[in-house]
Design an enzyme around this catalytic site. Sequence first.
Site, PDB file in Angstrom:
ATOM      1  N   GLY A  14       0.833  -1.208   0.000  1.00  0.00           N
ATOM      2  CA  GLY A  14       0.000   0.000   0.000  1.00  0.00           C
ATOM      3  C   GLY A  14       0.860   1.248   0.000  1.00  0.00           C
ATOM      4  O   GLY A  14       2.100   1.177  -0.078  1.00  0.00           O
ATOM      5  N   PHE A  15       0.203   2.366   0.110  1.00  0.00           N
ATOM      6  CA  PHE A  15       0.898   3.646   0.035  1.00  0.00           C
ATOM      7  C   PHE A  15       1.954   3.804   1.148  1.00  0.00           C
ATOM      8  O   PHE A  15       3.158   3.902   0.858  1.00  0.00           O
ATOM      9  CB  PHE A  15      -0.177   4.751   0.086  1.00  0.00           C
ATOM     10  CG  PHE A  15       0.291   6.087   0.532  1.00  0.00           C
ATOM     11  CD1 PHE A  15       1.378   6.706  -0.075  1.00  0.00           C
ATOM     12  CD2 PHE A  15      -0.372   6.750   1.567  1.00  0.00           C
ATOM     13  CE1 PHE A  15       1.802   7.966   0.343  1.00  0.00           C
ATOM     14  CE2 PHE A  15       0.041   7.998   1.983  1.00  0.00           C
ATOM     15  CZ  PHE A  15       1.135   8.601   1.380  1.00  0.00           C
ATOM     16  N   ASP A  29       0.654  -8.794   1.599  1.00  0.00           N
ATOM     17  CA  ASP A  29      -0.416  -7.924   1.121  1.00  0.00           C
ATOM     18  C   ASP A  29      -1.322  -8.768   0.236  1.00  0.00           C
ATOM     19  O   ASP A  29      -0.834  -9.588  -0.550  1.00  0.00           O
ATOM     20  CB  ASP A  29       0.187  -6.763   0.308  1.00  0.00           C
ATOM     21  CG  ASP A  29      -0.751  -5.572   0.208  1.00  0.00           C
ATOM     22  OD1 ASP A  29      -0.348  -4.469   0.612  1.00  0.00           O
ATOM     23  OD2 ASP A  29      -1.893  -5.735  -0.280  1.00  0.00           O
ATOM     24  N   ASN A  30      -2.627  -8.571   0.345  1.00  0.00           N
ATOM     25  CA  ASN A  30      -3.539  -9.337  -0.532  1.00  0.00           C
ATOM     26  C   ASN A  30      -3.893  -8.541  -1.790  1.00  0.00           C
ATOM     27  O   ASN A  30      -4.730  -8.954  -2.585  1.00  0.00           O
ATOM     28  CB  ASN A  30      -4.810  -9.773   0.219  1.00  0.00           C
ATOM     29  CG  ASN A  30      -5.639  -8.580   0.654  1.00  0.00           C
ATOM     30  OD1 ASN A  30      -5.296  -7.433   0.386  1.00  0.00           O
ATOM     31  ND2 ASN A  30      -6.736  -8.858   1.342  1.00  0.00           N
ATOM     32  N   LEU A  44       0.063  -2.492   9.045  1.00  0.00           N
ATOM     33  CA  LEU A  44      -0.521  -1.393   8.260  1.00  0.00           C
ATOM     34  C   LEU A  44      -1.717  -1.826   7.433  1.00  0.00           C
ATOM     35  O   LEU A  44      -2.443  -0.987   6.914  1.00  0.00           O
ATOM     36  CB  LEU A  44       0.552  -0.813   7.326  1.00  0.00           C
ATOM     37  CG  LEU A  44       1.525   0.144   8.014  1.00  0.00           C
ATOM     38  CD1 LEU A  44       2.934  -0.082   7.521  1.00  0.00           C
ATOM     39  CD2 LEU A  44       1.119   1.581   7.766  1.00  0.00           C
ATOM     40  N   THR A  52     -12.077  -6.795   7.631  1.00  0.00           N
ATOM     41  CA  THR A  52     -10.632  -6.657   7.404  1.00  0.00           C
ATOM     42  C   THR A  52      -9.939  -6.065   8.623  1.00  0.00           C
ATOM     43  O   THR A  52      -8.917  -6.575   9.084  1.00  0.00           O
ATOM     44  CB  THR A  52     -10.375  -5.707   6.206  1.00  0.00           C
ATOM     45  OG1 THR A  52     -11.117  -6.166   5.113  1.00  0.00           O
ATOM     46  CG2 THR A  52      -8.905  -5.623   5.853  1.00  0.00           C
ATOM     47  N   TYR A  73     -15.468   2.787  10.745  1.00  0.00           N
ATOM     48  CA  TYR A  73     -14.002   2.727  10.624  1.00  0.00           C
ATOM     49  C   TYR A  73     -13.350   3.075  11.954  1.00  0.00           C
ATOM     50  O   TYR A  73     -12.493   2.353  12.466  1.00  0.00           O
ATOM     51  CB  TYR A  73     -13.558   3.683   9.507  1.00  0.00           C
ATOM     52  CG  TYR A  73     -12.067   3.755   9.333  1.00  0.00           C
ATOM     53  CD1 TYR A  73     -11.345   2.624   8.980  1.00  0.00           C
ATOM     54  CD2 TYR A  73     -11.375   4.942   9.531  1.00  0.00           C
ATOM     55  CE1 TYR A  73      -9.973   2.678   8.827  1.00  0.00           C
ATOM     56  CE2 TYR A  73     -10.005   5.014   9.369  1.00  0.00           C
ATOM     57  CZ  TYR A  73      -9.311   3.878   9.015  1.00  0.00           C
ATOM     58  OH  TYR A  73      -7.956   3.941   8.875  1.00  0.00           O
ATOM     59  N   LYS A  87     -11.133   0.505  14.428  1.00  0.00           N
ATOM     60  CA  LYS A  87      -9.778   0.837  14.863  1.00  0.00           C
ATOM     61  C   LYS A  87      -9.706   0.955  16.379  1.00  0.00           C
ATOM     62  O   LYS A  87      -8.679   0.651  16.985  1.00  0.00           O
ATOM     63  CB  LYS A  87      -9.317   2.130  14.177  1.00  0.00           C
ATOM     64  CG  LYS A  87      -8.944   1.905  12.725  1.00  0.00           C
ATOM     65  CD  LYS A  87      -7.774   0.940  12.676  1.00  0.00           C
ATOM     66  CE  LYS A  87      -7.190   0.777  11.310  1.00  0.00           C
ATOM     67  NZ  LYS A  87      -5.994  -0.084  11.328  1.00  0.00           N
TER      68      LYS A  87
END
Length: 339
Positions: A25-26, A46-47, A91, A110, A164, A168
């Site tokens: 990812g980023f 990573d998926n 991450l 996720t 979200y 978290k």
Amino acid sequence: MTQKNIKDIDSKWYARRVLITGGAGFIGSHLAEMLVNTDCFVNVIDNLSTGSIKNIEHLMDRENFRFIMASDSDEIVMDRLISKSDVVFHLAAAVGVELIIKDPVRVIETNIQGAHSVLKIANRYRRKVIMVSTSEIYGKQNNPPFAEDSDRLLGPTTCSRWCYSTTKAIDEFLSLAYHKMYGLPVTIVRLFNTVGPRQSGQYGMVLPRFVKQAITGKKITVYGDGTQSRCFCNVSDVIKALDDLSLCKEADGQIFNIGSTEETSIKGLAERILELSGRSKDKDSLKFIPYEEAYEEGFEDMQKRSPEISKIKSCIGWEPKVKLDDIIKGMIEYEKSKL
Ligand code: UDP
């Protein structure tokens, strides 16, 4: 990619073996790139659901880098990887306000399953974890700067944005519980708006989006009236903080904000981007879109968001270095190179 011999990897000396979940990812890919240039061995899992192989293809031939395409909730793969790591940077997450609104089931599953699998397995082998959380934790509190022990203020569960923040918060509670019950060395970091090359505007993310609109001659899409404000931190500053905290024993069991304190309104950001990309700033270059049209009926935004960063500064001496103008210039250059 050349096939890497597992035996060679296992028998060679490395200062640290790190595992980065969501490393394509980023932010993860920038962290991987920085650590590959040290004497660490870097495993990325990573998926590729939102990450991209393009972000890490320049690392594939490095002998101290390995990419594993799998999900962080695959406990067999994760057990093998974590058992051979000194530290896990977690991450991997479903991020981006648009994705949260469009696919809340994916976000909830996720974010909770991945973190649980990381904590459970890291605890089995007593490995250090950097648990990446978010400034969304503070919700719509309107009295920034937010300190790590500030109260949270969330809207109703019918507003999907708050799922979200809630997932978290579960990850944070679980991390703190593993630390309290079993002494797991885990540090929680709350990232405020992080920006830089490779960030995709696809799932929201205002800065890459505005820059792309500016350089392609389009109108800049400002949601709401543009008076809402944010602080944008360059990814190079953020990954330095992540790495330094991973080496800091006093950070175990602690929560840290990571973000810039240079605040800008979103309308001000749009105007600065227009100016730095050589476009005129007349009122026709901005297009104001009501929130309910941009997101969904009942959408709630944060009016202001900025971090209190004295805690991380006194722990590891960290503060952001890159100023907003330089961030924007870097993003203009990057987006132009992709045209
Ligand atoms: N935003 C905007 N235009 C866009 C995308 C986002 O005005 O095309 C606004 C968004 O409503 C929010 C701010 O920019 O107020 C930052 O949005 P982003 O999704 O980047 O991050 P957030 O801080 O909301 O997590």
